[in-house]
Design a protein around this motif. Structure first.
Motif, PDB file in Angstrom:
ATOM      1  N   HIS A  16     -94.500  -2.898  16.824  1.00 37.28           N
ATOM      2  CA  HIS A  16     -95.343  -2.409  15.733  1.00 37.28           C
ATOM      3  C   HIS A  16     -95.448  -3.404  14.587  1.00 37.28           C
ATOM      4  O   HIS A  16     -95.702  -3.022  13.445  1.00 37.28           O
ATOM      5  N   TYR A  17     -95.274  -4.682  14.886  1.00 35.42           N
ATOM      6  CA  TYR A  17     -95.314  -5.710  13.856  1.00 35.42           C
ATOM      7  C   TYR A  17     -95.701  -7.040  14.492  1.00 35.42           C
ATOM      8  O   TYR A  17     -95.662  -7.202  15.714  1.00 35.42           O
ATOM      9  N   THR A  18     -96.050  -7.978  13.631  1.00 38.86           N
ATOM     10  CA  THR A  18     -96.389  -9.339  14.041  1.00 38.86           C
ATOM     11  C   THR A  18     -95.537 -10.304  13.235  1.00 38.86           C
ATOM     12  O   THR A  18     -95.199 -10.027  12.078  1.00 38.86           O
ATOM     13  N   LEU A  19     -95.168 -11.424  13.828  1.00 40.35           N
ATOM     14  CA  LEU A  19     -94.456 -12.474  13.112  1.00 40.35           C
ATOM     15  C   LEU A  19     -95.467 -13.484  12.586  1.00 40.35           C
ATOM     16  O   LEU A  19     -96.374 -13.908  13.309  1.00 40.35           O
ATOM     17  N   VAL A  20     -95.298 -13.864  11.316  1.00 43.82           N
ATOM     18  CA  VAL A  20     -96.224 -14.777  10.653  1.00 43.82           C
ATOM     19  C   VAL A  20     -95.425 -15.930  10.058  1.00 43.82           C
ATOM     20  O   VAL A  20     -94.418 -15.711   9.371  1.00 43.82           O
ATOM     21  N   CYS A  21     -95.871 -17.164  10.294  1.00 47.81           N
ATOM     22  CA  CYS A  21     -95.189 -18.335   9.753  1.00 47.81           C
ATOM     23  C   CYS A  21     -95.476 -18.467   8.259  1.00 47.81           C
ATOM     24  O   CYS A  21     -96.647 -18.421   7.837  1.00 47.81           O
ATOM     25  N   SER A  22     -94.436 -18.660   7.468  1.00 45.35           N
ATOM     26  CA  SER A  22     -94.598 -18.790   6.019  1.00 45.35           C
ATOM     27  C   SER A  22     -95.264 -20.089   5.613  1.00 45.35           C
ATOM     28  O   SER A  22     -95.735 -20.215   4.479  1.00 45.35           O
ATOM     29  N   SER A  23     -95.325 -21.071   6.518  1.00 49.01           N
ATOM     30  CA  SER A  23     -95.941 -22.349   6.189  1.00 49.01           C
ATOM     31  C   SER A  23     -97.387 -22.428   6.657  1.00 49.01           C
ATOM     32  O   SER A  23     -98.295 -22.623   5.854  1.00 49.01           O
ATOM     33  N   CYS A  24     -97.613 -22.264   7.954  1.00 47.87           N
ATOM     34  CA  CYS A  24     -98.956 -22.491   8.496  1.00 47.87           C
ATOM     35  C   CYS A  24     -99.742 -21.217   8.742  1.00 47.87           C
ATOM     36  O   CYS A  24    -100.936 -21.272   9.033  1.00 47.87           O
TER      37      CYS A  24
END
Length: 445
Positions: free
Chosen positions: A14-22
């Motif tokens: 129920h979630y997605t991982l998102v890169c804090s840089s790109c």
């Protein structure tokens, strides 16, 4: 010991991982720690599909049709594929008497430990239980052996949670940590504790980094693991529910800063449009205060001071200060600061909390209270500010009176060498002993 069965969430995560840089987005496999693209070091962060707000959904219906309470009432805002029944959550309450003693009119305490009269029943007496259960709940069905270095509290939390649910873990600790590894029953054989005699926490980290490269093993990841940060962030979720708003200032003792980063990330998810983020006050124990030195002076603590602080749990020599999304970024975004106090002040604060609230607290929590009191006296915190003080551990002496606990026996003890490449030599010695039976490396249950 029969494992306690988890509640498995059906369907996709129920979630997605998102890169804090790109900004790259990833579907979580339960193990990913970093963005694989070439750029500066950066945390992955979680983006949830659940609605946000102070009253987080009370978990989800598990396979048994039961709604979770405690830690997993916040399951919709945790990166987990499964929950575990009966895991306590944070306890947040006003601390008016303590507040008056240090000059605050609106002091709230998140007590994370053992205090039965107020509903606090964390099994290992610190908020590390939150990260352990969230990390285990994030794992895939058949995980590798997690390799986890610890100064003590993290090892205790993972050892007990992994014992209850039979998840294979290799815990690497300095021998000074063994005194805090006491449990209601002996640990399950799938949990192996390696004690490094004469080593420091930084030695355990370096050794664990090498062991995690062995076949069938995986670094748990520390602050890079979204499960750790979001699990610890439930302190902020619980506080916002109890108070009805976000605090103006959030105070916590830190080693790596992972808990404070998690609290900041949680506040970002649930704040209203017109609400400011809580100002982070991270607190360290002099003379070993690398985050204080990095924030104020751009330097690091002297290399020979790691054994001197009262709060050994705060002695992380490699905190994520410059990582995108790490300590520097969250301090800047929140308008925060890093404070430090010495051992004498921390001991006095521990006595003050016991006197006013009636329960013992851990040295790290004493550091946070002492630093907050100093900040009030110095005018850094106004008397009428709404302050949340995270008591990151407490009630250990009370638990020892109430329960019969069994000291954990290390699976292996290794003397730390005084010459040569210590981490490589010790990791090679440990590796010769590592043969996990198939049953010990089975699915998380």
């Amino acid at each position: 010991m029969s494992p306690v069965r988890p509640q498995v969430r059906p369907g996709n995560r129920h979630y997605t991982l998102v890169c804090s840089s790109c900004g790259s987005r990833y579907e979580d496999d339960g193990l990913i720690l970093d963005c694989p693209l070439p750029h500066e070091p950066a945390f992955l962060r979680t983006e949830y599909s659940a609605p946000t707000g102070y009253s987080a959904p009370a978990g989800y219906e598990g396979a048994g049709g039961r709604t979770d309470t405690g830690l997993f009432r916040h399951a919709a805002l945790l990166p987990v594929a499964r929950t575990f029944p009966g895991v306590p959550g944070p306890v947040v309450r006003r601390a008016d008497r303590l507040g008056r003693r240090i000059g605050l009119d609106q002091l709230w305490v998140a007590f994370n430990g053992y205090w039965p009269e107020h509903g606090a029943h964390l099994p290992t007496c610190t908020f590390k239980d939150f990260e352990a259960y969230t990390v285990l709940g994030r794992l895939p069905a058949a995980p590798p052996v997690l390799v986890i270095p610890s100064a003590g509290n993290t090892a205790a939390a993972f050892a007990w949670a992994a014992t209850l649910h039979q998840v294979p873990c290799l815990l690497v600790v300095p021998d000074t940590a063994l005194a805090g590894l006491r449990f209601p029953t002996p640990l399950d054989p799938c949990v192996r504790v390696v004690a490094l005699d004469g080593a420091a926490y930084s030695d355990a980290i370096a050794c664990a980094d090498l062991l995690a490269r062995l076949p069938g093993h995986q670094a748990e990841g520390g602050s890079r693991n979204v499960g750790r940060r979001d699990g610890l962030g439930t302190v902020m979720l619980a506080a916002a529910e109890a108070i009805g708003r976000l605090p103006g200032t959030y105070v916590q003792a830190v080693g790596s800063g992972t808990g404070a980063i998690g609290a900041h990330e949680a506040a970002r998810r649930i704040r209203t449009d017109d609400e400011a983020l809580p100002r982070l006050m991270m607190c360290q124990n002099a003379p070993f205060a690398p985050l204080f030195e990095a924030w104020h002076h751009g330097g690091r603590a002297p290399a020979d001071r790691e054994h001197e602080p009262l709060a050994r749990e705060l002695t992380n020599r490699r905190p994520p200060f410059t990582v995108r999304g790490g300590v520097h970024d969250v301090l800047t975004e929140s308008g925060g600061d890093v404070l430090r106090v010495d051992n004498v002040a921390a001991l006095a604060a521990m006595d003050l909390f016991d006197e006013t609230e009636g329960i013992d607290i851990e040295p790290g929590a004493g550091v946070a209270l002492a630093a907050l009191a100093d900040a009030v006296r110095a005018g850094l915190v106004d008397r009428d500010e709404l302050v949340l003080l995270n008591i990151t551990g407490g009630g250990r002496a009370r638990q020892a009176r109430d329960l019969r606990l069994v000291p954990a026996e290390p699976w292996l003890r290794v003397p730390w060498p005084t010459t040569g490449d210590g981490p490589a030599m010790v990791a090679e010695q440990i590796g010769r002993h590592l043969t996990y039976a198939p049953a010990a490396a089975g699915a998380a249950r």
